[in-house]
Structures are given as structure tokens and as C-alpha cells.
Motif scaffolding. Structure first.
Motif, PDB file in Angstrom:
ATOM      1  N   ILE A  77       0.617  -1.113   0.232  1.00  0.00           N
ATOM      2  CA  ILE A  77      -0.030   0.060   0.146  1.00  0.00           C
ATOM      3  C   ILE A  77       1.201   0.844  -0.137  1.00  0.00           C
ATOM      4  O   ILE A  77       1.810   1.204   0.639  1.00  0.00           O
TER       5      ILE A  77
ATOM      6  N   VAL B 267       3.110   4.795   1.019  1.00  0.00           N
ATOM      7  CA  VAL B 267       3.310   5.336   1.857  1.00  0.00           C
ATOM      8  C   VAL B 267       3.105   7.366   1.397  1.00  0.00           C
ATOM      9  O   VAL B 267       2.930   7.863   2.414  1.00  0.00           O
TER      10      VAL B 267
ATOM     11  N   ASP C   6       1.814  16.161   2.134  1.00  0.00           N
ATOM     12  CA  ASP C   6       1.955  15.812   3.837  1.00  0.00           C
ATOM     13  C   ASP C   6       3.125  17.151   4.839  1.00  0.00           C
ATOM     14  O   ASP C   6       3.687  17.469   3.940  1.00  0.00           O
TER      15      ASP C   6
ATOM     16  N   ASP D 257      -4.686   7.986  -1.582  1.00  0.00           N
ATOM     17  CA  ASP D 257      -5.458   6.686  -2.956  1.00  0.00           C
ATOM     18  C   ASP D 257      -6.365   5.689  -1.764  1.00  0.00           C
ATOM     19  O   ASP D 257      -6.140   5.475  -0.930  1.00  0.00           O
TER      20      ASP D 257
ATOM     21  N   ALA E 155      -5.950   3.024  -2.261  1.00  0.00           N
ATOM     22  CA  ALA E 155      -5.442   1.402  -1.350  1.00  0.00           C
ATOM     23  C   ALA E 155      -5.254   2.323  -0.559  1.00  0.00           C
ATOM     24  O   ALA E 155      -5.753   0.752   0.413  1.00  0.00           O
ATOM     25  N   VAL E 156      -5.016   3.002  -0.062  1.00  0.00           N
ATOM     26  CA  VAL E 156      -4.999   3.630   1.209  1.00  0.00           C
ATOM     27  C   VAL E 156      -6.132   3.450   2.376  1.00  0.00           C
ATOM     28  O   VAL E 156      -5.866   2.673   3.451  1.00  0.00           O
TER      29      VAL E 156
ATOM     30  N   THR F  35      -9.241   1.659   1.577  1.00  0.00           N
ATOM     31  CA  THR F  35     -10.042   0.765   2.427  1.00  0.00           C
ATOM     32  C   THR F  35      -9.050  -0.640   2.230  1.00  0.00           C
ATOM     33  O   THR F  35      -7.724  -0.805   2.707  1.00  0.00           O
TER      34      THR F  35
ATOM     35  N   ARG G  35      -0.222   5.868   7.411  1.00  0.00           N
ATOM     36  CA  ARG G  35       0.344   6.085   6.856  1.00  0.00           C
ATOM     37  C   ARG G  35       1.681   6.703   6.247  1.00  0.00           C
ATOM     38  O   ARG G  35       2.367   6.924   6.308  1.00  0.00           O
ATOM     39  N   PHE G  36       1.636   8.092   7.056  1.00  0.00           N
ATOM     40  CA  PHE G  36       2.280   9.393   7.071  1.00  0.00           C
ATOM     41  C   PHE G  36       3.540   8.792   7.717  1.00  0.00           C
ATOM     42  O   PHE G  36       4.677   8.991   7.980  1.00  0.00           O
TER      43      PHE G  36
ATOM     44  N   ALA H  79       4.164   6.031   8.500  1.00  0.00           N
ATOM     45  CA  ALA H  79       5.865   4.804   7.750  1.00  0.00           C
ATOM     46  C   ALA H  79       6.380   5.766   6.573  1.00  0.00           C
ATOM     47  O   ALA H  79       7.187   5.235   6.241  1.00  0.00           O
ATOM     48  N   LYS H  80       5.806   6.755   6.459  1.00  0.00           N
ATOM     49  CA  LYS H  80       6.578   7.472   5.229  1.00  0.00           C
ATOM     50  C   LYS H  80       7.288   8.517   5.850  1.00  0.00           C
ATOM     51  O   LYS H  80       8.857   8.846   5.185  1.00  0.00           O
TER      52      LYS H  80
ATOM     53  N   LYS I 215       0.216  -2.652   8.358  1.00  0.00           N
ATOM     54  CA  LYS I 215      -0.743  -2.144   6.191  1.00  0.00           C
ATOM     55  C   LYS I 215      -0.266  -2.039   5.917  1.00  0.00           C
ATOM     56  O   LYS I 215      -0.254  -1.951   4.557  1.00  0.00           O
ATOM     57  N   PHE I 216       0.933  -0.646   5.858  1.00  0.00           N
ATOM     58  CA  PHE I 216       1.668   0.005   5.313  1.00  0.00           C
ATOM     59  C   PHE I 216       3.243  -1.104   4.950  1.00  0.00           C
ATOM     60  O   PHE I 216       4.247  -0.679   4.461  1.00  0.00           O
TER      61      PHE I 216
END
Lengths: 434, 434
Positions: free
Chosen positions: A3, A5, A13, B48, B50-51, B53, B99-100, B102-103, B312-313
């Protein structure tokens, strides 16, 4: 499948430092707008597609992020090969403001001075410095024809720039009616004036020769020669012939000159009438203006008078004038100048020596916060080295530790993270600000 | 066809007074979060698909506003009867934060204490008090297993409530692991525990009898009888048997008890362990909590520990704990209490006697603003009666008029709009604050 990032292309962000800078700019702009008597409003991010499309949006309509219908309506639309979307994300704040005013005007002061700060979305191809989600900071006056509106809106925005350290921003003034008058005077027939404006608007983005070739094809040699002194002067680096421009539309010109004079009287020295300023949107009806700064190509915002946008919502024409700050470009200037940077972080970062002394640290943080101090608390019981690293990363001024010795003596060890100096102090004294 | 002037169903406009109240709440919450060492972050409104769902979103996934593909991709999707959407609006702030993190984690302090305030969107059926666009105000700590995280997050939110006048908010605590342990102890087989939780979660929304019937059908009589003392006690109005609950999962229970004890030590007296608290989201792994207030049905926010959402990420499990303030419900309380109401409006409203004296008024407004005073200027030259009405609508403290007599004498007429008292004063004295 992994997925992503990253945010989607063209979206961003913001880390704490960038957030702090954006909040600083929003705060300054809000305070200045308020001091001029503008009141805050807010509209929904999502609008009915019928609001976003049709007269008023111009080029921006192509850039709408449309929202898929849901449930049975979507099934029906797919089956009938019909319209798949019923809603869209707003692409500016002016169209929503016009809807807002049409709906709520009976509850608002008249005239209405509003400001509106928030994100808008455009499905443009993402490129450097151009985003698909960005902020706008609009100030508008609805319900007055007076050129005082232009002076107020422009002054408010120049004041906001000045407060952020950019007193050297310039403002370019023009008038949509005057542009049409100059086209008429140059012999451009009425049905070609719209196209001519679109071509002229390209002068600051494309080579002068190709725009001239386009205009020659559209209008012929004589009108183009006439326009060289006025609407096209800027592109050739020559000063425009303002008396020729004034002759085209004396009344509009005098209004523009009055606005320029009052801005100058307010101490804004970087004000000029620029006949080549077009501004893209087709809803402008009178004066238009644009803010620029020497350190940026392109504009730092702009606006104008849009006296007929209200007709879109079935009402009579209501005079209106407003402007938008180019927030993302302003942020580039702020980033370079260093203004609005995150302050020093919390005054204290309370470390946690070990689990047996965890409650002592929690109690200390509690007492510091109760008297209004900012006190971060390390959320765990890791090695002290990692905790000091944490305190540094948070830019805390002081780290506070209660180890077994300090606990036994009823003291706190306070380390100044800039100087490295350590001292033992009573908790009550720290809380009292000593 | 007329274009709608209402925002779409479930979406809202905010007039100046409502805006002021919302800004007040955001400001208080931000200040409190900062004082606890949380740092602001911001993520894109659009993610996205995908993020959004897949694992993590639970029921909320059904409520995503999906964004239509554009250009050739849309044509292809229509032709192939394929997926029409590639992006969606975020429905909460927790998934974007994961997500943030993970990035960006290499650029962040460790552990990371973040706060995030902004709108989220859910395609729910609009009904009273339930909106399709609403604010969330989240505080999260990522990277620590310590129950200090729960104490910090809960304390920060209770402090924010207290600052807004709601020190009487209560917090209910439970633990997802403990719920599963109690189900196991009651003899509920592993493959039925998820369904049982979903049924139990309905106890505060549906008649107890129908939930009991559902549970009896699912589990049989014996387990349901065992659960009456713990997970189902709240619904029957009886006190839960906490020692039976502790026996089900002593370790989880002791952690919860420690959190409750530390909150009580912080002066928060309305804290209770409530075995029937479920919280809907399926990503919670440990303690969960919910804020309530006597004047509201439903919750004023809540949160919990979600130690595995990071997977998830594609990364390892990273412990995390966070909570969200039910902003729109909080606003209902604020509206009722009157706190955060718009202040008194501008100190001065400068009226414009007529066009010949317009510049005098502009100059006066300019001088007042230059010394930091808020000075509205009537944007026009209408009748004075309409201008006074305007000044009242803006809640200005004083109206200032420069008519011909005042101009000749170098004076300003200042009218106190509360008392009606008028006085003549020199402009310089007004500017100097006299």
C-alpha cells in the motif's frame, strides 16, 4: 501488493515545522483581515456539481475533482451510461462565497465584508510548485460598488504581506472594462475581444513573437499596432502610454487612478497601473489586480471586481470585489526568510528514569502544565540516552530528571539543553518559575 | 434550471458567529495539545483508495466518498466496466497518520507525539447532528507501549474539555484484549468472538432484549449468563463484577487499573472501568476509552491502542495509541454554554459621510489600524442610517463620523453604540487611545 506510503501525486503531508509555518501565516492573515473589519466564514469543501460548472468557473471547471455517485444512483448511472458524478470538490473560494451569500444574505451585515481561509482542489498535472490541494485566503466585500472596496481589499492584503516581512510586494492594477474599451478603440470588433484577451493573457507566459503572430492572425496589423502602446506595452519592456489608455475609457481609468492614489496615500509605494494585466477568470467585470514579489516569478495573489457572479444563483446582480492570497507561494517566501519558523519547542521535557519512578515524572509534568507551562513527558521508560535524544529532537529548553537520589532528596535535576548546565532544584520552585 | 444555493445534503456553511466558536475550540485544543508536547501535523484530504480500503477502516470503508478517475483513465474504465475511482476523501485521521508515520518516521522524534486537526468526510445518510463533513481533533503517540501514553492522551483531552468549561466530562475505560479474554472465559469459541463483539456493541443503541436474543442465538444460554456480570452489566443498569472481569485477564486489567489510578491522581474524578465499552473500529488491540457528557447522548470522543495498524503499510508492528475529540458534539455543548462566542466585534466602525469626505474616513481608519486597533470602514457612501445599522450588525463598540463640521474643526464625532453617548474628539487622541 504493498500500500502506498506517499500521498497521491500533487498532494502533500506537512511535518511539524511546516505546519507551524503555515499556522503562523494563517494567524497573521486572519488577524489583519479582522482588523480591517472582515468577518470569517466557512463553506463546505464539497459542492453540488451544478454550482461548480457553468458560468463563472472558466478554465477551472475542467479541473474539478468529481465525486462518484453512491449506491443505487451509481448503479443506474452505469446502466444508462449517464452522469457518474453528482458532487465535486471546490476549486476556488469565490464561487462558494457567491452561493453562501445568495443563501444567507438576510442574516449578514450589508455590505458584507468576509474572509475565508481553506483548502481548494484542482485536478491539474502536478509539477514543481503546483499542487492539487492548496490553500486560499480570500477577502471579499459584497454589496458595494464603491472603489473603497478595492482600496480596502488591496490594503488588507498588503498589510498582511508587510507583517510577514514582505513590505516590498508590488500591486499591479488594471480594469477589465478598460481593456475592452482599449480593444474597441483599436478597432477590434466586439465578437473578437474575448479571444483577444485570452491571447493577451499569454504574454507573460509565452514568447512575445508567438502571441503577436496569433494576434495578427486574429485581428490584422492595424489593431495590433494600436495595442502595442497599451495592452501590449509591458511585454516589449516599454512603458505603456497611459494617456492613450485613459482616452479609451476615461471613467474607468479615473476610478483606477483614484484607487492607486489612495493606496499611495496609505504608504504603499509599489503600486502601478499595468494595462497588460488580464487575470484569467471570466467573471471579472471591473478593476482587477495582482500582487507580485521580486523573488517570485508569477503572482503572489490577486483579485478584482465581479459584479455579476450572483446572477448565477438566480438573484439580481450584486456588486462584489475580492482577492485571494497565493498562500503556497507566500509560504515559499516565508521558508526562505525564516519567518514563522517553529518556536523553540516545549519549555520542559520530563524524562522517566524507570518504571518505579514513572509516577513522580507524571506528577511533575502535571504540576508544570497546571500553571500554564508547556511540559512534554517522555512516553515510556527507555534508556536515558534515547530520552535525551528525544528531548533534543523536540527542541525542548530543559530536560528534567527524577532519579532515585533526586526522589530521596525531594529534588529534580534540570539540564539546560543549550548550555549543558545541570542544577538540582525543588519541584515547587520549577513550578513557580524559578 | 436554477442552481442550488444550499450546500449539498449533510454539508454545512458557517456564518461568522459559528466560525468564531469553531476557531475558539480549535485554538484551545491546539494550545492544550502543544502544552503536553504533541506536535502538529497535516496530511492530504485525498488519499489513494488503496490506503483507505482494506484492513483498518472497518465499517467506515463503506462510507468513502470516492473521486472519479479523469481523462483517458476514466474513458478506459468506462469502456472496460472497470474501477471508476482511484482516489477518495479520508474518513478519519488515524489511517492517514499511520501512512504519514510509515513515510516520514526517520525525520520524526521517537516516540512521536502528534496532533492533527482537520475535516473528514463520510457518505452517511445525513440526519440531525450527523454530518457528511466534520472535524476531528486527534492526539496520538506512536512508538511506545507504555500505558503512560493512554494517561497522556486522555489527560490532554480532559484538559481541553476543562478549559472550555466541561470539567464534568467522564471517561470510560476498557481493553479490547480483556474483552476477548472475558469472552474466552465465558466459553465463547474463538471463531465467534468477533461477531459477539459486534452484537455487544449494539447494547447502547438498541433494546437490550433484541441484543440478548441475538447473543443467545449466536452463543447459547450459558455464555450469555456468564457475560451478564461483565460485558453486559452496563445495559442492565447493574454494576459490573470487576473482580470477575479482572480474573479473565489479570495483566490487561492491571494496566487498565493503573491508567485509571493515574488519571484519578491527576484530579480527574470521573473515570471508570466499563466492561461493556466496545468502540467500533477493528484496529484496536488494547485499551480503549470514550469520553461522555451528561448533556449529550452518545460520546464526546474516544480512542484506544492500535499496535498493528502500521503493518498495513508493509512495516513491522509499531505500538500506537490515540484519541479523537468529537468536535461537532463539543460545539453543541459550547453553543449551549455560550463559551467561545464571537467577541464584541471591531473597536471602531468608521462611517463615510459622503464622497467628498471619503478620503478623511479612509485616513482615519488607516491611522487606527497602524497602531493595532481594529477599525472597520463602511465600504461605500450610503445613507448614515444604513451605515449605523451596519455598525450595529458588526457589533462595533464605537461609530466614528467625519462630517463637514468635524472636518472643518479637525475633529471626529465618536458615538458609543452601547450607551448612545456622542463626543467630539481629535483624531490623534483616538489613535492614541484616549
Amino acid at each position: 501488493m504493498s500500500i502506498p506510503v506517499n500521498p497521491p501525486s500533487g498532494f502533500r503531508d506537512f511535518l511539524p515545522e511546516a505546519c507551524a509555518r503555515r499556522e503562523f501565516a494563517v494567524r497573521v492573515i486572519s488577524e489583519v483581515y479582522r482588523s480591517f473589519g472582515f468577518e470569517p466564514i466557512s463553506t463546505s469543501a464539497v459542492e453540488d456539481l451544478a454550482v461548480l460548472t457553468g458560468k463563472g468557473g472558466g478554465e477551472n471547471e475542467k479541473l474539478i475533482f468529481k465525486i462518484l455517485k453512491r449506491g443505487e444512483k451509481l448503479d443506474a448511472a452505469r446502466a444508462e451510461n449517464g452522469e457518474l458524478s453528482d458532487l465535486g470538490l471546490r476549486f476556488d473560494l469565490t464561487l462558494p462565497l457567491s452561493r453562501f451569500y445568495a443563501k444567507h444574505q438576510s442574516q449578514l451585515p450589508h455590505p458584507f465584508k468576509a474572509f475565508h481561509i481553506g483548502p481548494v482542489w484542482r485536478a491539474e498535472r502536478a509539477q514543481k510548485g503546483r499542487y492539487r490541494e492548496f490553500y486560499q485566503c480570500d477577502a471579499d466585500i459584497i454589496g458595494s460598488e464603491s472603489p473603497l472596496c478595492e482600496v480596502e481589499v488591496i490594503s488588507a492584503i498588503l498589510t498582511a504581506f508587510e507583517r510577514m516581512g514582505f513590505a516590498d510586494a508590488t500591486v499591479h492594477l488594471n480594469d477589465r472594462a478598460l481593456v475592452y474599451a482599449a480593444l474597441a478603440q483599436a478597432g477590434v470588433p466586439e465578437d473578437k475581444r474575448g479571444q483577444a484577451c485570452i491571447a493577451l493573457d499569454k504574454l507573460d507566459k509565452m514568447p512575445r513573437e508567438s502571441v503577436e503572430a496569433e494576434l495578427l492572425g486574429l485581428l490584422g496589423a492595424e489593431p495590433v499596432a494600436a495595442l502595442q502602446k497599451t495592452l501590449m506595452a509591458e511585454a516589449s519592456g516599454a512603458a505603456a502610454d497611459l494617456s492613450a489608455y485613459e482616452a479609451a475609457g476615461p471613467q474607468s481609468y479615473q476610478r483606477l487612478a483614484w484607487i492607486a492614489k489612495e493606496l499611495a496615500a496609505s504608504g504603499w509605494t509599489h503600486v502601478r497601473v499595468n494595462p497588460s494585466l488580464m487575470r484569467g477568470l471570466d467573471y471579472y467585470t471591473g478593476p482587477v489586480f495582482e500582487f507580485r514579489h521580486a523573488k517570485l516569478s508569477g503572482s503572489l495573489g490577486g483579485g478584482g471586481r465581479y459584479d455579476r457572479l450572483s446572477e448565477k444563483f438566480g438573484g439580481p446582480a450584486v456588486p462584489a470585489c475580492g482577492a485571494s492570497i497565493g498562500f503556497e507561494r507566500l509560504l515559499l517566501l516565508l521558508e526562505e526568510s525564516g519567518a514563522g519558523a517553529a518556536s523553540t519547542g516545549p519549555e520542559f521535557c520530563v524524562l522517566v528514569f524507570d518504571e518505579s519512578l514513572r509516577e513522580k515524572s507524571l506528577e511533575l509534568a502535571r504540576h508544570l502544565r497546571a500553571v500554564g507551562k508547556t511540559a512534554d513527558l517522555y512516553p515510556g521508560t527507555g534508556k536515558l540516552k534515547a530520552q535525551f535524544k528525544y528531548a533534543d529532537a523536540k527542541r525542548a529548553a530543559h530536560a528534567l530528571i527524577i532519579g532515585p537520589d533526586e526522589a530521596a532528596a525531594g529534588m529534580v535535576k534540570a539540564k539546560n539543553l543549550k548550555t549543558g548546565e545541570e542544577r538540582l532544584v525543588k519541584a515547587e520552585e520549577l513550578v513557580a518559575g524559578k
